[in-house]
Design an enzyme around this catalytic site. Structure first.
Site, PDB file in Angstrom:
ATOM      1  N   ARG A 178       0.821  -1.226   0.000  1.00  0.00           N
ATOM      2  CA  ARG A 178       0.000   0.000   0.000  1.00  0.00           C
ATOM      3  C   ARG A 178       0.850   1.269   0.000  1.00  0.00           C
ATOM      4  O   ARG A 178       0.489   2.274   0.608  1.00  0.00           O
ATOM      5  CB  ARG A 178      -0.964   0.017   1.206  1.00  0.00           C
TER       6      ARG A 178
ATOM      7  N   SER B 171     -10.400  -0.410   4.187  1.00  0.00           N
ATOM      8  CA  SER B 171      -9.634  -0.852   5.361  1.00  0.00           C
ATOM      9  C   SER B 171      -8.957   0.338   6.022  1.00  0.00           C
ATOM     10  O   SER B 171      -8.231   1.087   5.363  1.00  0.00           O
ATOM     11  CB  SER B 171      -8.560  -1.858   4.953  1.00  0.00           C
TER      12      SER B 171
ATOM     13  N   GLU C  88      -3.810   2.561   7.179  1.00  0.00           N
ATOM     14  CA  GLU C  88      -3.715   2.455   5.712  1.00  0.00           C
ATOM     15  C   GLU C  88      -4.281   3.751   5.105  1.00  0.00           C
ATOM     16  O   GLU C  88      -3.791   4.278   4.117  1.00  0.00           O
ATOM     17  CB  GLU C  88      -4.524   1.243   5.226  1.00  0.00           C
TER      18      GLU C  88
HETATM   19  C1  LIG Z   1     -15.502   0.181   0.007  1.00  0.00           C
HETATM   20  C2  LIG Z   1     -14.014   0.319  -0.212  1.00  0.00           C
HETATM   21  C3  LIG Z   1     -13.291  -0.818  -0.575  1.00  0.00           C
HETATM   22  C4  LIG Z   1     -11.907  -0.717  -0.776  1.00  0.00           C
HETATM   23  N1  LIG Z   1     -11.211  -1.838  -1.132  1.00  0.00           N
HETATM   24  C5  LIG Z   1      -9.891  -1.750  -1.358  1.00  0.00           C
HETATM   25  C6  LIG Z   1      -9.131  -2.903  -1.747  1.00  0.00           C
HETATM   26  O1  LIG Z   1      -9.658  -3.991  -1.906  1.00  0.00           O
HETATM   27  N2  LIG Z   1      -7.805  -2.753  -1.948  1.00  0.00           N
HETATM   28  C7  LIG Z   1      -7.172  -1.549  -1.806  1.00  0.00           C
HETATM   29  O2  LIG Z   1      -5.948  -1.477  -2.020  1.00  0.00           O
HETATM   30  N3  LIG Z   1      -7.854  -0.438  -1.428  1.00  0.00           N
HETATM   31  C8  LIG Z   1      -9.186  -0.515  -1.204  1.00  0.00           C
HETATM   32  N4  LIG Z   1      -9.875   0.610  -0.825  1.00  0.00           N
HETATM   33  C9  LIG Z   1      -9.146   1.880  -0.603  1.00  0.00           C
HETATM   34  C10 LIG Z   1      -9.075   2.810  -1.831  1.00  0.00           C
HETATM   35  O3  LIG Z   1     -10.171   2.595  -2.697  1.00  0.00           O
HETATM   36  C11 LIG Z   1      -7.773   2.634  -2.616  1.00  0.00           C
HETATM   37  O4  LIG Z   1      -6.657   2.937  -1.808  1.00  0.00           O
HETATM   38  C12 LIG Z   1      -7.744   3.543  -3.868  1.00  0.00           C
HETATM   39  O5  LIG Z   1      -6.673   3.156  -4.665  1.00  0.00           O
HETATM   40  C13 LIG Z   1      -7.613   5.024  -3.528  1.00  0.00           C
HETATM   41  O6  LIG Z   1      -7.828   5.746  -4.720  1.00  0.00           O
HETATM   42  P1  LIG Z   1      -8.442   7.232  -4.703  1.00  0.00           P
HETATM   43  O7  LIG Z   1      -8.448   7.726  -6.103  1.00  0.00           O
HETATM   44  O8  LIG Z   1      -9.742   7.239  -4.009  1.00  0.00           O
HETATM   45  O9  LIG Z   1      -7.322   7.984  -3.882  1.00  0.00           O
HETATM   46  P2  LIG Z   1      -7.509   9.029  -2.655  1.00  0.00           P
HETATM   47  O10 LIG Z   1      -8.139   8.325  -1.515  1.00  0.00           O
HETATM   48  O11 LIG Z   1      -8.177  10.266  -3.157  1.00  0.00           O
HETATM   49  O12 LIG Z   1      -5.998   9.351  -2.324  1.00  0.00           O
HETATM   50  C14 LIG Z   1      -5.154   8.401  -1.720  1.00  0.00           C
HETATM   51  C15 LIG Z   1      -3.721   8.977  -1.678  1.00  0.00           C
HETATM   52  O13 LIG Z   1      -3.236   9.106  -3.009  1.00  0.00           O
HETATM   53  C16 LIG Z   1      -2.863  10.466  -3.286  1.00  0.00           C
HETATM   54  N5  LIG Z   1      -3.199  10.707  -4.701  1.00  0.00           N
HETATM   55  C17 LIG Z   1      -4.338  10.348  -5.355  1.00  0.00           C
HETATM   56  N6  LIG Z   1      -4.248  10.677  -6.657  1.00  0.00           N
HETATM   57  C18 LIG Z   1      -3.045  11.277  -6.825  1.00  0.00           C
HETATM   58  C19 LIG Z   1      -2.363  11.835  -7.947  1.00  0.00           C
HETATM   59  N7  LIG Z   1      -2.886  11.842  -9.197  1.00  0.00           N
HETATM   60  N8  LIG Z   1      -1.135  12.356  -7.757  1.00  0.00           N
HETATM   61  C20 LIG Z   1      -0.561  12.355  -6.522  1.00  0.00           C
HETATM   62  N9  LIG Z   1      -1.152  11.833  -5.428  1.00  0.00           N
HETATM   63  C21 LIG Z   1      -2.378  11.300  -5.577  1.00  0.00           C
HETATM   64  C22 LIG Z   1      -3.667  11.308  -2.308  1.00  0.00           C
HETATM   65  O14 LIG Z   1      -3.019  12.526  -2.039  1.00  0.00           O
HETATM   66  C23 LIG Z   1      -3.668  10.394  -1.083  1.00  0.00           C
HETATM   67  O15 LIG Z   1      -2.463  10.529  -0.379  1.00  0.00           O
HETATM   68  C24 LIG Z   1     -11.260   0.532  -0.615  1.00  0.00           C
HETATM   69  C25 LIG Z   1     -12.008   1.675  -0.263  1.00  0.00           C
HETATM   70  C26 LIG Z   1     -13.373   1.570  -0.074  1.00  0.00           C
HETATM   71  C27 LIG Z   1     -14.156   2.793   0.283  1.00  0.00           C
END
Ligand SMILES: Cc1cc2nc3c(=O)[nH]c(=O)nc-3n(C[C@H](O)[C@H](O)[C@H](O)COP(=O)(O)OP(=O)(O)OC[C@H]3O[C@@H](n4cnc5c(N)ncnc54)[C@H](O)[C@@H]3O)c2cc1C
Length: 293
Positions: A161, A211, A281
């Protein structure tokens, strides 16, 4: 250029639906526009942060004293096939990417199905499931360096992660290695349906950030929280899910303070009962930027 909003409620930017006001918020239509917004913020000495779809974010009740930036999701385009690889724009949502893979017979990315967020967030988080992580498929990325230059063709170092890229400000696009370009689309769709079903049988549907804690080596954070007897424990509007111990649900009126109190209670209980230190996480955005808590 997209509109810059002042005093914007960050609740609308996260799947948890929690967060105070951002001094400014803007959504860029393209990576060029993102760069220009970043330059504008820098010229005015306003700090900025880039977020994805907010599915791994906990934002302070005090909000963020700077400009929150994100890329507008594309409905079409943003994915290019070339020489056994895929070049994917950071703004592409994982939902759109999984549909593209199914429609075009590109196998190997089914594990991403059901993970919210966009490609930028997935790479920065090294998102994964079912024993696979996106980092295993990344050939290289293109990113905007904190100094303002665009850097291409760099392979980040990935760990659980986490994606390490020296001086990265904004991730712009990723070059992914596909396993198989000739998978029957119906086979991919069947697997995606099974994985969605797997999630809905195990994960709660209420507002959450997925998570909350990383799995400690050799342990499942959810099982530790369950074994500690904490499932269902509630502080204010934040509740440890009855279905999955590592999910905290916003029951409608949770504040970030409720979440932080519950996180500390879980950590203290797991430490006392099992001598294990849980690490977040979820990323925490405070008034002056991202903080490790
Ligand atoms: C119901 C649910 C289920 C989930 N299941 C999983 C799973 O199975 N596996 C898993 O790994 N995760 C899971 N997640 C967590 C999450 O979906 C992942 O970590 C996802 O990849 C985050 O993407 P995001 O675009 O929402 O990023 P955000 O939450 O918006 O950002 C996460 C981090 O990335 C940075 N960031 C985002 N985009 C950029 C960019 N373009 N440039 C620089 N920095 C950036 C942000 O600043 C922050 O630090 C789950 C979440 C939910 C709500």
């Amino acid at each position: 250029m997209g509109k810059i909003s002042e005093h914007y409620s960050t609740r609308r930017l996260t799947t948890l639906g929690i967060g105070g006001l951002a001094r400014f918020f803007a959504e860029a239509e393209s990576t060029e526009e993102l760069q220009s917004l970043i330059q504008r913020a820098a010229r005015n000495k306003i700090p900025h942060c880039i977020i994805g779809r907010g599915s791994n974010l906990l934002i302070s009740d005090k909000g963020y004293d700077g400009m929150v930036l994100r890329l507008k999701p594309r409905q079409l385009g943003g994915i290019f096939q070339t020489d056994g690889r895929l070049i994917v724009d950071a703004s592409v949502t994982l939902g759109h990417f999984c549909n593209f893979c199914a429609a075009n017979g590109i196998g190997g990315f089914e594990f991403l199905c059901g993970i919210p967020g966009n490609m930028g967030g997935a790479v920065v988080m090294n998102a994964g499931a079912h024993g696979k992580n996106i980092g295993d498929h990344v050939e290289s990325v293109q990113f905007l360096h904190k100094g303002g230059t665009v850097i291409s063709a760099v392979k980040p170092a990935f760990s659980y992660r986490h994606c390490h890229l020296d001086g990265m400000d904004a991730l712009l696009s990723v070059d992914l290695r596909a396993e198989n370009f000739f998978t029957p689309p119906e086979k991919i769709r069947r697997q995606q349906t099974e994985l969605r079903q797997w999630r809905s049988n195990r994960q709660p549907s209420g507002p959450s950030a997925g998570s909350i804690f990383k799995n400690p080596d050799g342990h499942s954070a959810g099982k530790l929280i369950d074994d500690a007897g904490l499932k269902g424990y509630t502080i204010g509007g934040a509740q440890i899910s009855q279905m999955h111990g590592n999910f905290i649900i916003n029951r409608g009126n949770a504040t970030c303070a409720d979440m932080l109190e519950l996180i500390e209670l879980i950590r203290a209980t797991v430490r006392r009962k099992f001598a294990i230190e849980l690490q977040l996480e979820v990323h925490y955005l405070g008034p002056s930027g991202f903080e490790i808590i």
